[in-house]
Write an enzyme that holds these catalytic residues in place. Structure first.
Site, PDB file in Angstrom:
ATOM      1  N   CYS A 134       0.732  -1.411   0.067  1.00  0.00           N
ATOM      2  CA  CYS A 134      -0.028  -0.100  -0.025  1.00  0.00           C
ATOM      3  C   CYS A 134       0.903   1.269  -0.088  1.00  0.00           C
ATOM      4  O   CYS A 134       0.231   2.454  -0.013  1.00  0.00           O
ATOM      5  CB  CYS A 134      -0.864   0.146   1.291  1.00  0.00           C
ATOM      6  SG  CYS A 134      -1.755  -1.775   1.348  1.00  0.00           S
ATOM      7  N   HIS A 193      -5.621   1.853   5.788  1.00  0.00           N
ATOM      8  CA  HIS A 193      -6.336   0.954   4.584  1.00  0.00           C
ATOM      9  C   HIS A 193      -6.994  -0.105   5.427  1.00  0.00           C
ATOM     10  O   HIS A 193      -6.165  -0.784   6.243  1.00  0.00           O
ATOM     11  CB  HIS A 193      -5.255   0.320   3.609  1.00  0.00           C
ATOM     12  CG  HIS A 193      -5.772  -0.639   2.845  1.00  0.00           C
ATOM     13  ND1 HIS A 193      -6.970  -0.372   2.082  1.00  0.00           N
ATOM     14  CD2 HIS A 193      -5.145  -1.702   2.505  1.00  0.00           C
ATOM     15  CE1 HIS A 193      -7.199  -1.380   1.273  1.00  0.00           C
ATOM     16  NE2 HIS A 193      -5.855  -2.201   1.420  1.00  0.00           N
ATOM     17  N   HIS A 227      -9.762  -3.565   5.465  1.00  0.00           N
ATOM     18  CA  HIS A 227     -10.478  -4.564   4.540  1.00  0.00           C
ATOM     19  C   HIS A 227     -11.963  -4.823   4.938  1.00  0.00           C
ATOM     20  O   HIS A 227     -12.446  -5.901   5.296  1.00  0.00           O
ATOM     21  CB  HIS A 227      -9.708  -5.717   4.347  1.00  0.00           C
ATOM     22  CG  HIS A 227      -8.506  -5.692   3.223  1.00  0.00           C
ATOM     23  ND1 HIS A 227      -7.666  -6.783   3.320  1.00  0.00           N
ATOM     24  CD2 HIS A 227      -7.934  -4.579   2.780  1.00  0.00           C
ATOM     25  CE1 HIS A 227      -6.710  -6.301   2.268  1.00  0.00           C
ATOM     26  NE2 HIS A 227      -6.835  -5.026   1.886  1.00  0.00           N
ATOM     27  N   GLU A 253     -26.013  11.401  11.776  1.00  0.00           N
ATOM     28  CA  GLU A 253     -25.146  12.244  12.857  1.00  0.00           C
ATOM     29  C   GLU A 253     -23.643  12.042  12.475  1.00  0.00           C
ATOM     30  O   GLU A 253     -22.680  12.818  12.914  1.00  0.00           O
ATOM     31  CB  GLU A 253     -25.398  11.974  14.167  1.00  0.00           C
ATOM     32  CG  GLU A 253     -24.901  12.533  15.264  1.00  0.00           C
ATOM     33  CD  GLU A 253     -25.386  14.058  15.257  1.00  0.00           C
ATOM     34  OE1 GLU A 253     -26.241  14.676  14.594  1.00  0.00           O
ATOM     35  OE2 GLU A 253     -24.737  14.890  16.049  1.00  0.00           O
ATOM     36  N   HIS A 305     -12.696  -4.905  -2.221  1.00  0.00           N
ATOM     37  CA  HIS A 305     -11.318  -4.758  -1.710  1.00  0.00           C
ATOM     38  C   HIS A 305     -11.428  -4.229  -0.200  1.00  0.00           C
ATOM     39  O   HIS A 305     -10.965  -4.614   0.747  1.00  0.00           O
ATOM     40  CB  HIS A 305     -10.588  -4.168  -2.614  1.00  0.00           C
ATOM     41  CG  HIS A 305      -9.084  -4.385  -2.055  1.00  0.00           C
ATOM     42  ND1 HIS A 305      -7.930  -4.124  -2.793  1.00  0.00           N
ATOM     43  CD2 HIS A 305      -8.396  -4.067  -0.615  1.00  0.00           C
ATOM     44  CE1 HIS A 305      -6.751  -3.922  -2.394  1.00  0.00           C
ATOM     45  NE2 HIS A 305      -7.198  -4.178  -0.916  1.00  0.00           N
TER      46      HIS A 305
HETATM   47  C1  LIG Z   1      -5.038 -10.579   2.138  1.00  0.00           C
HETATM   48  S1  LIG Z   1      -4.090  -9.295   1.683  1.00  0.00           S
HETATM   49  C2  LIG Z   1      -3.942  -8.780   0.000  1.00  0.00           C
HETATM   50  C3  LIG Z   1      -2.968  -7.643  -0.464  1.00  0.00           C
HETATM   51  C4  LIG Z   1      -3.710  -6.326   0.205  1.00  0.00           C
HETATM   52  O1  LIG Z   1      -4.854  -6.073  -0.279  1.00  0.00           O
HETATM   53  C5  LIG Z   1      -3.226  -5.531   1.027  1.00  0.00           C
HETATM   54  O2  LIG Z   1      -3.683  -4.557   1.822  1.00  0.00           O
HETATM   55  C6  LIG Z   1      -1.625  -5.873   1.511  1.00  0.00           C
HETATM   56  O3  LIG Z   1      -1.216  -5.116   2.174  1.00  0.00           O
HETATM   57  P1  LIG Z   1       0.364  -5.321   2.824  1.00  0.00           P
HETATM   58  O4  LIG Z   1       0.530  -4.152   3.753  1.00  0.00           O
HETATM   59  O5  LIG Z   1       0.398  -6.616   3.430  1.00  0.00           O
HETATM   60  O6  LIG Z   1       1.320  -5.262   1.593  1.00  0.00           O
HETATM   61 ZN   LIG Z   2      -5.637  -4.167   0.492  1.00  0.00          ZN
END
Ligand SMILES: CSCCC(=O)C(=O)COP(=O)(O)O
Ligand SMILES: [Zn+2]
Length: 315
Positions: free
Chosen positions: A130, A148, A150, A171, A227
């Protein structure tokens, strides 16, 4: 003096930081709990417990120091990039593909913001995939941190919406800042979050995220279909709090959609309507889903169609 200490002293004098230079430990070892190297492991643990960074994905990057606007106020003109001995140009990044709830400060990478040089690169680890996306937030929005996740709430909204997520009259919208003015949004304003398509590799998302940031100057988040989401803020506290607000809003929107309520609709009655059981006209309005919704909410539509039929029978 111990042998180890001697070696370290010599290295310090002569060696520039290299990938495995233990002297770069200085960049990540601090007794200050608010140092990025201590915050990242702590926050990743918290985010793991929320289901945001499970399975090694997701995370947070933090840039050193305080918000630039606060620095200007304090008028530390020359030393403004050094606070408590920390360089504002330094960006802290977690390793890639590791269990994010078990990171230690020594696992962290440190890069310069201006030149993207590796100041610290722990051996046998790779920086988060990332990284270029976090840099988008730093360079395009002068962010102090970027998260970031998921989170399933984020992923779910990308299944329910087209190229934008929209919600109003909640709110928690008040916890979101406007990108252009840095002012908080109002309860009755429309929160819009761009959704970009996923790519096979995280790094390839960089230009899509950059375009979304350009196209949506008010946003502090970009959703990635199937994602997750990237959220940034001027400080780690603001990035964290906004991620919480966004996630709450994603979750409530999914719940609203699942019962046929439109999160982007201005409420017409107060308090918010519960699912009507005796007003055919209102029921039909809710059941009248637009094209995009029909594709993704067939089950909901079916449910309402049946309810309406039932009500017609009752009438
Ligand atoms: C199962 S993680 C798939 C890759 C991804 O979406 C991600 O955010 C990877 O982050 P990282 O910091 O592990 O490179
Ligand atoms: Zn990711």
């Amino acid at each position: 003096m111990s042998v180890t200490k001697k070696v370290r002293t010599v290295r310090k004098r002569t060696a520039a930081p290299t990938d495995s230079d233990p002297d770069t430990d200085e960049l990540v070892l601090s007794s200050d709990p608010l140092h990025p190297a201590n915050l990242i492991p702590e926050l990743c643990k918290l985010f793991y417990s929320l289901g945001w960074v499970t399975g090694t994905g997701g995370g947070i990057s933090i840039r050193n120091g305080k918000d630039k606007s606060l620095q200007a106020l304090t008028c530390f003109l020359i030393i403004r990039s050094y606070e408590f001995g920390r360089n504002r140009d330094n960006v802290y990044i977690a390793p890639s593909g590791v269990q994010k709830e078990r990171i230690s400060p020594r696992d962290l990478f440190v890069l310069t913001l201006s030149t993207r040089c590796n100041l610290r690169s722990p051996p046998s680890l790779k920086p988060s995939a990332c990284t270029p996306l976090f840099f988008n937030a730093y360079t395009m929005r002068q962010a102090g941190a970027c998260v970031h996740t998921h989170s399933q709430n984020a992923v779910m909204v990308t299944l329910l919406y087209g190229d934008q997520f929209k919600i109003t009259h909640q709110e928690m919208i008040k916890g979101i800042k406007k990108g252009s003015t840095n002012e908080n949004m109002m309860f009755d304003e429309m929160l819009v979050v761009p959704i970009v398509e996923n790519t096979l590799f995280e790094e390839e998302l960089t230009s899509r995220m950059a375009k979304a940031i350009e196209d949506y100057p008010e946003t502090n988040a970009v959703l990635v279909r199937r994602h997750g989401v990237y959220v940034w803020g001027k400080t780690w506290e603001k990035a964290k709090a906004m991620t919480e607000c966004y996630d709450y809003l994603f979750e409530i929107a999914v719940k609203m959609k699942s019962i046929g309520l439109d999160p982007a609709a201005k409420p017409t009655i107060s308090p918010s309507p519960t699912i009507p059981t005796h007003n055919l006209e209102r029921m039909q309005t809710i059941a009248r889903l637009d094209d995009r919704d029909i594709k993704i909410s067939e089950a909901v539509y079916e449910l309402y169609a049946r309810s309406v039929e039932f009500m017609i029978d009752e009438l």
